[in-house]
Design a protein around this motif. Structure first.
Motif, PDB file in Angstrom:
ATOM      1  N   PRO A   6      17.123  36.379   2.935  1.00  0.00           N
ATOM      2  CA  PRO A   6      15.951  37.194   2.588  1.00  0.00           C
ATOM      3  C   PRO A   6      15.351  37.925   3.788  1.00  0.00           C
ATOM      4  O   PRO A   6      14.729  38.973   3.622  1.00  0.00           O
ATOM      5  CB  PRO A   6      14.961  36.179   2.006  1.00  0.00           C
ATOM      6  CG  PRO A   6      15.401  34.857   2.527  1.00  0.00           C
ATOM      7  CD  PRO A   6      16.884  34.951   2.720  1.00  0.00           C
ATOM      8  N   ASP A   7      15.484  37.356   4.981  1.00  0.00           N
ATOM      9  CA  ASP A   7      14.928  38.025   6.160  1.00  0.00           C
ATOM     10  C   ASP A   7      15.675  37.543   7.406  1.00  0.00           C
ATOM     11  O   ASP A   7      16.549  36.674   7.315  1.00  0.00           O
ATOM     12  CB  ASP A   7      13.418  37.756   6.282  1.00  0.00           C
ATOM     13  CG  ASP A   7      13.098  36.269   6.243  1.00  0.00           C
ATOM     14  OD1 ASP A   7      13.742  35.513   6.988  1.00  0.00           O
ATOM     15  OD2 ASP A   7      12.220  35.867   5.460  1.00  0.00           O
ATOM     16  N   TRP A  35      18.491  40.108  -1.815  1.00  0.00           N
ATOM     17  CA  TRP A  35      18.712  39.640  -0.448  1.00  0.00           C
ATOM     18  C   TRP A  35      19.690  40.565   0.262  1.00  0.00           C
ATOM     19  O   TRP A  35      20.811  40.729  -0.208  1.00  0.00           O
ATOM     20  CB  TRP A  35      19.292  38.220  -0.477  1.00  0.00           C
ATOM     21  CG  TRP A  35      18.291  37.163  -0.812  1.00  0.00           C
ATOM     22  CD1 TRP A  35      17.056  37.337  -1.340  1.00  0.00           C
ATOM     23  CD2 TRP A  35      18.463  35.755  -0.626  1.00  0.00           C
ATOM     24  NE1 TRP A  35      16.447  36.125  -1.515  1.00  0.00           N
ATOM     25  CE2 TRP A  35      17.285  35.146  -1.084  1.00  0.00           C
ATOM     26  CE3 TRP A  35      19.495  34.963  -0.137  1.00  0.00           C
ATOM     27  CZ2 TRP A  35      17.103  33.768  -1.048  1.00  0.00           C
ATOM     28  CZ3 TRP A  35      19.308  33.596  -0.104  1.00  0.00           C
ATOM     29  CH2 TRP A  35      18.123  33.006  -0.549  1.00  0.00           C
ATOM     30  N   LEU A  69      26.615  37.395   5.736  1.00  0.00           N
ATOM     31  CA  LEU A  69      25.958  36.489   4.800  1.00  0.00           C
ATOM     32  C   LEU A  69      24.754  37.185   4.170  1.00  0.00           C
ATOM     33  O   LEU A  69      24.334  38.240   4.650  1.00  0.00           O
ATOM     34  CB  LEU A  69      25.515  35.212   5.522  1.00  0.00           C
ATOM     35  CG  LEU A  69      24.695  35.353   6.804  1.00  0.00           C
ATOM     36  CD1 LEU A  69      23.229  35.657   6.524  1.00  0.00           C
ATOM     37  CD2 LEU A  69      24.782  34.055   7.602  1.00  0.00           C
ATOM     38  N   HIS A  70      24.227  36.564   3.129  1.00  0.00           N
ATOM     39  CA  HIS A  70      22.990  37.058   2.521  1.00  0.00           C
ATOM     40  C   HIS A  70      21.816  36.199   2.964  1.00  0.00           C
ATOM     41  O   HIS A  70      21.948  34.984   3.086  1.00  0.00           O
ATOM     42  CB  HIS A  70      23.083  37.019   0.990  1.00  0.00           C
ATOM     43  CG  HIS A  70      23.979  38.069   0.416  1.00  0.00           C
ATOM     44  ND1 HIS A  70      25.276  37.800   0.042  1.00  0.00           N
ATOM     45  CD2 HIS A  70      23.778  39.388   0.184  1.00  0.00           C
ATOM     46  CE1 HIS A  70      25.822  38.911  -0.415  1.00  0.00           C
ATOM     47  NE2 HIS A  70      24.939  39.899  -0.343  1.00  0.00           N
ATOM     48  N   SER A  98      19.030  37.007  -7.082  1.00  0.00           N
ATOM     49  CA  SER A  98      18.517  37.263  -5.743  1.00  0.00           C
ATOM     50  C   SER A  98      19.526  37.937  -4.825  1.00  0.00           C
ATOM     51  O   SER A  98      19.142  38.523  -3.841  1.00  0.00           O
ATOM     52  CB  SER A  98      17.998  35.975  -5.125  1.00  0.00           C
ATOM     53  OG  SER A  98      18.874  34.930  -5.400  1.00  0.00           O
ATOM     54  N   THR A  99      20.825  37.855  -5.149  1.00  0.00           N
ATOM     55  CA  THR A  99      21.763  38.586  -4.291  1.00  0.00           C
ATOM     56  C   THR A  99      21.437  40.065  -4.306  1.00  0.00           C
ATOM     57  O   THR A  99      21.690  40.772  -3.350  1.00  0.00           O
ATOM     58  CB  THR A  99      23.225  38.400  -4.749  1.00  0.00           C
ATOM     59  OG1 THR A  99      23.232  38.258  -6.153  1.00  0.00           O
ATOM     60  CG2 THR A  99      23.862  37.198  -4.105  1.00  0.00           C
TER      61      THR A  99
END
Lengths: 271, 99
Positions: B34-35, B10, B31-32, B6-7
């Motif tokens: 998703p939204d 994201w 930072l990472h 997912s990195t």
């Protein structure tokens, strides 16, 4: 809570002081009530700790660790208070590390394995929504110490509800895979929701919040998130309760073994 | 989660924290998430755990246009020899603390 807001219920402690005699029945009930709150938070924190180093992202790892530590902090205050009420000289550590399974008063919801991220978020949503309503009622309730602990915890728990809610929304309304897994997680956790609303001991009725009275408010909050996430509210019969009487699933013993073994192997050990 | 990829999905976000009212938001890190909503929550957990802030901004890193090291000389060097841009030719009256 059946006491109308504004009126102050009779103080529990002063009326129960009976020097030299057995503790009054409501004192014992208050110990049990406090242990229920404490053990819910403690066992949930222990399960949450499993996620440290295992969350899908580093950022989520920190978030879940924070949540677990918030719950642990609540458990510590509550256990310390339970020990004081019991007046048998037991500290928070004695209560956390030296009680056996049958003496734990947590609900079954929090003790079961939580190694799927969807399950973790479904459970956190159900549990923290319940905690939020309970702590809000306790904060204005009939026991000064519980009120103070609850007032501090309300802000923490509101954030837990928010965190879980955002994930349930994203996973429920996400990909086909995430949607299926989020629905399966809700279906798995839902039967254990009912036990949270176990009616209060009659000896305490009217003096402290009755979990049974929170059912509609909690369900309404949770249902709103579930439908916003385009998931369906599970229609499943409730699981057998009994956690508040010390009747647990087979999973609690393993949680306690892991949590207690260091303290029991090296009594009184410190860092 | 069986796919730790997912990195890749994201995006990166830059985090700005305002320490208290009256101060500007200052870049704290990245930072990472998703939204944007989750970025704000992650920022709360990562950068304000010890009471560092009263307000947070998150900005998608890809939305930031930054000067490059190649542009350093034309961008910043010409300022070096223009001393008249600095208020050093005034006499500060005594007793004035904040000027």
């Amino acid at each position: 809570m059946s006491t109308p807001p504004g009126s102050s219920p009779p103080p529990l402690r002063s009326s129960d002081e009976q020097p030299g005699g057995d503790p009054a029945p409501s004192r014992t009930s208050l110990v049990e009530y406090t242990l229920g709150l404490a053990d819910d938070a403690l066992v949930s924190a222990q399960r949450m700790g499993w996620w440290i180093s295992r969350a899908p992202e580093l950022e989520e790892d920190v978030a879940l660790a924070n949540i677990g530590l918030d719950q642990l902090g609540q458990a510590r205050s509550l256990l310390t208070y339970a020990g004081e009420l019991e007046a048998a000289g037991r500290s928070e550590d004695d209560l956390a590390y030296l009680r056996d399974e049958r003496d734990f008063r947590n609900v079954k919801l929090v003790e079961r394995p939580m190694t799927d991220f969807g399950v973790a978020m479904a459970r956190l949503l159900l549990f923290s929504t319940y905690q939020l309503h309970l702590y809000r009622a306790l904060a204005v309730g009939g026991d000064a110490t519980l009120s103070a602990i609850a007032a501090k915890a309300v802000k923490e728990v509101a954030y837990h509800v928010d965190h879980a809610g955002h994930w349930v929304l994203r996973l429920g309304d996400g990909t086909e895979e995430s949607r299926l897994r989020m629905q399966a997680a809700l279906d798995a956790e839902w039967p254990y929701l009912d036990e949270l609303f176990t009616p209060i001991d009659p000896a305490l009725a009217g003096r402290l919040p009755d979990p049974a009275a929170l059912r509609d408010a909690v369900l309404s909050d949770v249902r709103r998130v579930v439908s916003e996430a385009t998931l369906s509210v599970p229609e499943v019969p409730p699981a057998l309760g009994g956690g508040r009487q010390g009747l647990h699933t087979e999973h609690l013993g393993y949680v306690l073994a892991e949590m207690q073994h260091l303290h029991r192997s090296h009594p009184g050990v410190t860092w | 989660m069986s796919t730790p990829t997912s990195t890749r999905d994201w995006p990166l976000w830059e985090v700005f924290v305002r320490a208290r009212r009256g101060l500007s938001h200052v870049h704290a890190g990245s930072l990472h998430a998703p939204d944007a909503e989750m970025a704000l929550r992650n920022a709360r957990d990562l950068y304000t755990r010890r009471g560092e802030g009263v307000s947070l901004w998150v900005v998608k890193s890809s939305d930031i246009e930054a000067s490059t090291p190649d542009e350093r000389d034309p961008f910043f060097d010409p300022a070096a020899d223009k001393i008249y841009r600095h208020p050093t030719f005034y006499e500060v009256p005594e007793g004035v603390e904040h000027l």
